[in-house]
Design a protein around this motif. Structure first.
Motif, PDB file in Angstrom:
ATOM      1  N   ALA A 261      31.614  -9.539 -15.723  1.00  0.00           N
ATOM      2  CA  ALA A 261      30.494  -9.183 -16.146  1.00  0.00           C
ATOM      3  C   ALA A 261      29.866 -11.064 -16.332  1.00  0.00           C
ATOM      4  CB  ALA A 261      30.056  -8.913 -18.044  1.00  0.00           C
ATOM      5  N   VAL A 262      28.514 -11.176 -16.171  1.00  0.00           N
ATOM      6  CA  VAL A 262      28.119 -11.799 -17.034  1.00  0.00           C
ATOM      7  C   VAL A 262      26.853 -11.866 -17.443  1.00  0.00           C
ATOM      8  CG1 VAL A 262      28.796 -14.041 -15.478  1.00  0.00           C
ATOM      9  CG2 VAL A 262      26.871 -12.800 -14.700  1.00  0.00           C
ATOM     10  N   ILE A 263      25.773 -12.416 -18.522  1.00  0.00           N
ATOM     11  CA  ILE A 263      24.315 -12.120 -18.733  1.00  0.00           C
ATOM     12  C   ILE A 263      23.571 -13.362 -18.633  1.00  0.00           C
ATOM     13  CG2 ILE A 263      23.519 -12.321 -20.904  1.00  0.00           C
ATOM     14  CD1 ILE A 263      25.045  -9.925 -20.983  1.00  0.00           C
ATOM     15  N   ILE A 264      22.558 -13.094 -17.756  1.00  0.00           N
ATOM     16  CA  ILE A 264      21.670 -14.170 -16.614  1.00  0.00           C
ATOM     17  C   ILE A 264      20.534 -14.189 -18.186  1.00  0.00           C
ATOM     18  CG2 ILE A 264      20.467 -14.429 -14.609  1.00  0.00           C
ATOM     19  CD1 ILE A 264      22.645 -12.214 -13.996  1.00  0.00           C
ATOM     20  N   LEU A 265      19.764 -14.683 -18.341  1.00  0.00           N
ATOM     21  CA  LEU A 265      18.754 -15.569 -19.321  1.00  0.00           C
ATOM     22  C   LEU A 265      18.420 -16.310 -18.340  1.00  0.00           C
ATOM     23  CD1 LEU A 265      20.766 -17.001 -21.882  1.00  0.00           C
ATOM     24  CD2 LEU A 265      20.106 -14.797 -21.900  1.00  0.00           C
ATOM     25  N   ASP A 266      16.847 -15.400 -18.396  1.00  0.00           N
ATOM     26  CA  ASP A 266      15.759 -16.298 -17.403  1.00  0.00           C
ATOM     27  C   ASP A 266      14.871 -17.476 -17.522  1.00  0.00           C
ATOM     28  OD1 ASP A 266      14.031 -15.416 -18.986  1.00  0.00           O
ATOM     29  OD2 ASP A 266      12.667 -13.524 -17.596  1.00  0.00           O
TER      30      ASP A 266
ATOM     31  N   VAL B 214      12.288 -17.691 -19.796  1.00  0.00           N
ATOM     32  CA  VAL B 214      11.560 -17.100 -20.773  1.00  0.00           C
ATOM     33  C   VAL B 214      11.524 -16.283 -22.042  1.00  0.00           C
ATOM     34  CG1 VAL B 214      10.329 -18.288 -19.512  1.00  0.00           C
ATOM     35  CG2 VAL B 214      10.300 -16.032 -19.134  1.00  0.00           C
ATOM     36  N   GLY B 215      12.758 -15.951 -22.193  1.00  0.00           N
ATOM     37  CA  GLY B 215      13.598 -14.547 -23.028  1.00  0.00           C
ATOM     38  C   GLY B 215      13.502 -13.695 -22.111  1.00  0.00           C
ATOM     39  N   GLY B 216      13.894 -13.059 -20.678  1.00  0.00           N
ATOM     40  CA  GLY B 216      14.551 -11.793 -20.810  1.00  0.00           C
ATOM     41  C   GLY B 216      15.544 -11.969 -20.678  1.00  0.00           C
ATOM     42  N   ILE B 217      17.045 -11.099 -20.567  1.00  0.00           N
ATOM     43  CA  ILE B 217      18.081 -10.766 -20.893  1.00  0.00           C
ATOM     44  C   ILE B 217      18.433  -9.578 -19.568  1.00  0.00           C
ATOM     45  CG2 ILE B 217      19.956 -11.160 -22.147  1.00  0.00           C
ATOM     46  CD1 ILE B 217      17.858 -11.426 -24.579  1.00  0.00           C
ATOM     47  N   TYR B 218      19.409 -10.382 -19.292  1.00  0.00           N
ATOM     48  CA  TYR B 218      20.279  -9.140 -17.993  1.00  0.00           C
ATOM     49  C   TYR B 218      20.945  -9.500 -17.913  1.00  0.00           C
ATOM     50  CZ  TYR B 218      15.244  -9.969 -16.703  1.00  0.00           C
ATOM     51  OH  TYR B 218      13.895 -10.245 -16.013  1.00  0.00           O
ATOM     52  N   ARG B 219      22.073  -7.880 -17.784  1.00  0.00           N
ATOM     53  CA  ARG B 219      23.630  -8.149 -16.505  1.00  0.00           C
ATOM     54  C   ARG B 219      23.680  -8.132 -15.641  1.00  0.00           C
ATOM     55  NH1 ARG B 219      27.543  -5.829 -20.658  1.00  0.00           N
ATOM     56  NH2 ARG B 219      26.997  -6.009 -22.990  1.00  0.00           N
ATOM     57  N   GLY B 220      24.699  -8.571 -15.416  1.00  0.00           N
ATOM     58  CA  GLY B 220      25.512  -8.840 -14.091  1.00  0.00           C
ATOM     59  C   GLY B 220      26.829  -8.354 -13.697  1.00  0.00           C
ATOM     60  N   GLU B 221      26.804  -8.630 -12.344  1.00  0.00           N
ATOM     61  CA  GLU B 221      28.614  -9.251 -11.992  1.00  0.00           C
ATOM     62  C   GLU B 221      28.756  -9.950 -10.997  1.00  0.00           C
ATOM     63  OE1 GLU B 221      31.419  -5.941  -9.743  1.00  0.00           O
ATOM     64  OE2 GLU B 221      29.529  -5.149 -10.711  1.00  0.00           O
ATOM     65  N   ILE B 222      29.962 -10.101 -10.787  1.00  0.00           N
ATOM     66  CA  ILE B 222      29.921 -11.408 -10.259  1.00  0.00           C
ATOM     67  C   ILE B 222      30.779 -11.008  -8.924  1.00  0.00           C
ATOM     68  CG2 ILE B 222      32.182 -13.105  -9.125  1.00  0.00           C
ATOM     69  CD1 ILE B 222      31.974 -14.418 -13.062  1.00  0.00           C
ATOM     70  N   LEU B 223      29.848 -11.627  -8.354  1.00  0.00           N
ATOM     71  CA  LEU B 223      29.960 -10.538  -6.428  1.00  0.00           C
ATOM     72  C   LEU B 223      31.066 -10.628  -5.916  1.00  0.00           C
ATOM     73  CD1 LEU B 223      27.234  -8.990  -5.347  1.00  0.00           C
ATOM     74  CD2 LEU B 223      28.961  -7.941  -6.317  1.00  0.00           C
TER      75      LEU B 223
END
Length: 267
Positions: A59-64, A66-75
């Protein structure tokens, strides 16, 4: 109120340690959308794959930014190209860490002094840093390379110290241009050897009231007499330090340490 907030923060940290959230790496990428795949390059690769040893499926946390926070996965990971792909899975409702309502305009010092100042300002929660070209500035930035390096340092520091937004690194300005474009300030100070300590000149009171403050810090040798007088005429108040002379990064750290005793704003 402060005790209640402190307990909430402690409980949140304990929960994150239990669930492993504190160990999930964070990367910045603009324009993030749920469901899309992102290609992340050398800067993120070095931290996530080479240093933290993350692999496909992690898993990784992705920050845009400008305040947006997202969860992601290394493919996938392409070591030869120093890049990896991530799928954006969902929003992540993480607690915001506070930034301080404080920015610094800094005379560009020699060597890596500004690199260090940017890292320290980022780690300690300052909102912005403005490089200045003053009468005593020796190291003048040429072209975009130096500026892009400073912005990369801001992003790398934010990823490591868990800011949700990188510190804003502004474009370098000549001293005269900075003062001409800066409206008279309500809460501004200029570092002057022998001036009042922060506890005596209204600096702490402004921070306590969560007012946006800015402090001007000179390069090696400080500001010239003319520069100091010009800033005071624009509304900046003289501000001293515990010792008469501090290196630029040390002055930034000191200001942030003093300001950190007061509530900030969400980063």
């Amino acid at each position: 109120l402060h005790l209640s907030l402190r307990r909430q923060r402690q409980m949140c940290i304990r929960d994150r340690i239990k669930t492993g959230v504190m160990r999930i790496p964070r990367v910045f990428h603009s324009g993030v959308k749920i469901g899309e795949e992102l290609e992340l390059g050398r800067e993120s690769f070095g931290h996530v794959v080479r240093v933290l040893r993350k692999s496909v499926g992690d898993a990784v946390i992705i920050l845009d930014g400008v305040g947006g926070i997202y969860r992601g996965e290394i493919l996938s990971i392409r070591a030869s190209e120093e890049s990896f792909r991530v799928r954006v899975a969902s929003h992540d409702d993480q607690e915001s860490y506070p930034t301080l309502p404080l920015g610094v305009a800094v005379g560009i010092p020699r060597g890596d002094g500004l690199d260090v100042a940017i890292r320290q300002a980022s780690e300690t929660g300052l909102e912005w840093i403005q490089p200045l070209i003053t009468e005593r500035t020796v190291a003048r930035p040429r072209g975009r390379n130096k500026i892009e390096r400073w912005q990369r340092i801001a992003i790398e520091s934010a990823e490591q110290c868990r800011r949700h937004r990188p510190i804003e690194v502004r474009e370098p300005l000549e001293w005269s241009v900075f003062l001409e474009g800066d409206a008279p300030v309500r809460h501004g100070w200029i570092a002057v050897p022998g001036a009042e300590h922060p506890a005596e000149g209204g600096f702490l009171e402004a921070l306590r009231n969560r007012e946006s403050c800015e402090v001007l810090i000179g390069p090696e040798g400080g500001f010239s007499t003319g520069e100091t007088h010009a800033a005071i005429e624009r509304g900046y108040q003289p501000l001293g330090f515990p010792t008469p002379v501090l290196r630029t990064p040390t002055a930034v750290i000191y200001l942030a340490a003093v300001a950190s005793f007061f509530p900030g704003t969400d980063s």
